[in-house]
Scaffold this active site. Sequence first.
Site, short mmCIF file in Angstrom:
data_model
loop_
_atom_site.label_atom_id
_atom_site.label_comp_id
_atom_site.label_asym_id
_atom_site.label_seq_id
_atom_site.Cartn_x
_atom_site.Cartn_y
_atom_site.Cartn_z
N GLU A 169 0.78 -1.23 0.00
CA GLU A 169 0.00 0.00 0.00
C GLU A 169 0.82 1.29 0.00
OE1 GLU A 169 -2.85 -0.63 3.22
OE2 GLU A 169 -4.05 -1.95 1.94
N GLU A 203 -6.49 -7.53 -2.02
CA GLU A 203 -6.94 -7.43 -0.63
C GLU A 203 -8.35 -6.91 -0.68
OE1 GLU A 203 -5.11 -5.17 2.47
OE2 GLU A 203 -3.08 -5.71 1.93
#
Length: 427
Positions: free
Chosen positions: A241, A359
């Site tokens: 991320e 995710e």
Amino acid sequence: MLITISALTLAFGSVVYAQQPVWAQCGGINWSGGKSCLYFSPITTSPVITGPTPPPTTTIGGPSPTITFDPWPTTNIQASGTKFVGGGQPWTAVGANAYWIGLTGLNSTEIDAAFSDMRKAGATVVRTWGFNEVISPNGIYYQSWSNGVPTINTGPTGLENFDLVVNSAWQHNLRLIVSLTNNWADYGGMDVYVKQITGSSNHDLFYTDSRVIAAYKNYIKTFVSRYSSNIMIFAWELANEPRCKGSTGTWSGTCNTTTITNWAKDISAYIKSIDPSHMVAIGDEGFYNQPGNPSYPYQGTEGIDFDANLAIDTIDFGTFHAYPESWGESSNPSSWGVQWINDHAASQKKASKPVLLEEFGVLNNQASVYTAWYNAIISSGLTGDLIWQAGSHLPRGDTPNDGYTIYPDDPVFTLEKSHADALGGNI
Ligand SMILES: *[C@@H]1O[C@H](CO)[C@@H](O)[C@H](O)[C@H]1NC(C)=O
Ligand SMILES: *[C@@H]1O[C@H](CO)[C@@H](O)[C@H](O)[C@H]1NC(C)=O
Ligand SMILES: *[C@@H]1O[C@H](CO)[C@@H](O)[C@H](O)[C@H]1NC(C)=O
């Protein structure tokens, strides 16, 4: 996902690790038998570290539970158009995240048990963390820092521990997506590099300071080279991320999407230079760069431009995440997620590269929301997906539960399996 170390400590207490016998089973490179094999008792150690070696085929001890295994892989997975291929055959990427598998001191029996559960949920790919930056060494860590100087831990509490993960992945025919650092402060990540080397708290110096970039490349070189000939690596990821801002919230004020796109070009090309045979992805949340869009994940304010990043030559496939409840989209997470999936499937087609929803999670109404999202994945033609996150009930205790965890006795577990079958089934 942003995760906390305290959740782990609660789940596991003290850290333990040990060398363990691996499991023997039918299969192997030239296995031509049926797809249903018995899983036998452990008989021997098998140091599968730098290259593929078939699991031992001799068996002693009584057969225990029947699990379906498929022929063992012999080649790396590659992108081909919007799909993946392995050995010239279409290859389905579906599975789960398990950041904790090489971080919490599980011994190989426990790693085997956790991977076995993931396999039963239909997984072909598992995403995990290949980093832990520490100042005070403790438990499993991959790099320790003192006065700005990093030391990679190659011993039993470091890379040798990750060897257990890769070895067990081989035993279970699961490919690994390995993230090499973290945007967040969990397990150290980018902020440790920046603080140690520059003394600054500006998170985005990770992307621009030449000394920091050199140190990150040095870590990459050691980690990636160790497994460059190991076919259980599905792909390397630049970071979990990446964003302009990290957990501390401080930044230089100049980072934007161009900053992170340029960094992704540089680091992905570097990984390809030392390991040309594995795929590389970014590990980002898939934010779009459409300034003025009313929806936060489309505004580009975190420094991610999904389409620009997907166009990078040395990026093999796109990644995106979905957490509508944390992204100001909690009024209708289900339909917001369907649109988010459809938009990324459109980007996938435009770029002619695979895209993974790598995710996703909601805390409420999981079964109905995931059913809607799974339907959208199939109908949009999105390449594949990995749920956040896998869980196992181990004799020592449960693996970490952050509220999103799906254990084998959760109704979502069977939903995962039927979705994996619908997407293309076990490989
Ligand atoms: C698999 O079969 C091929 C062709 O028969 C042979 O060349 C190769 O050595 C075999 N591999 C193993 C690991 O037995
Ligand atoms: C990012 O900032 C730089 C200046 O720091 C500017 O030249 C560039 O156009 C910006 N990129 C975007 C996409 O806004
Ligand atoms: C692995 O850990 C478990 C505790 O969960 C323990 O019961 C088992 O004996 C360990 N195996 C070895 C060989 O250390």
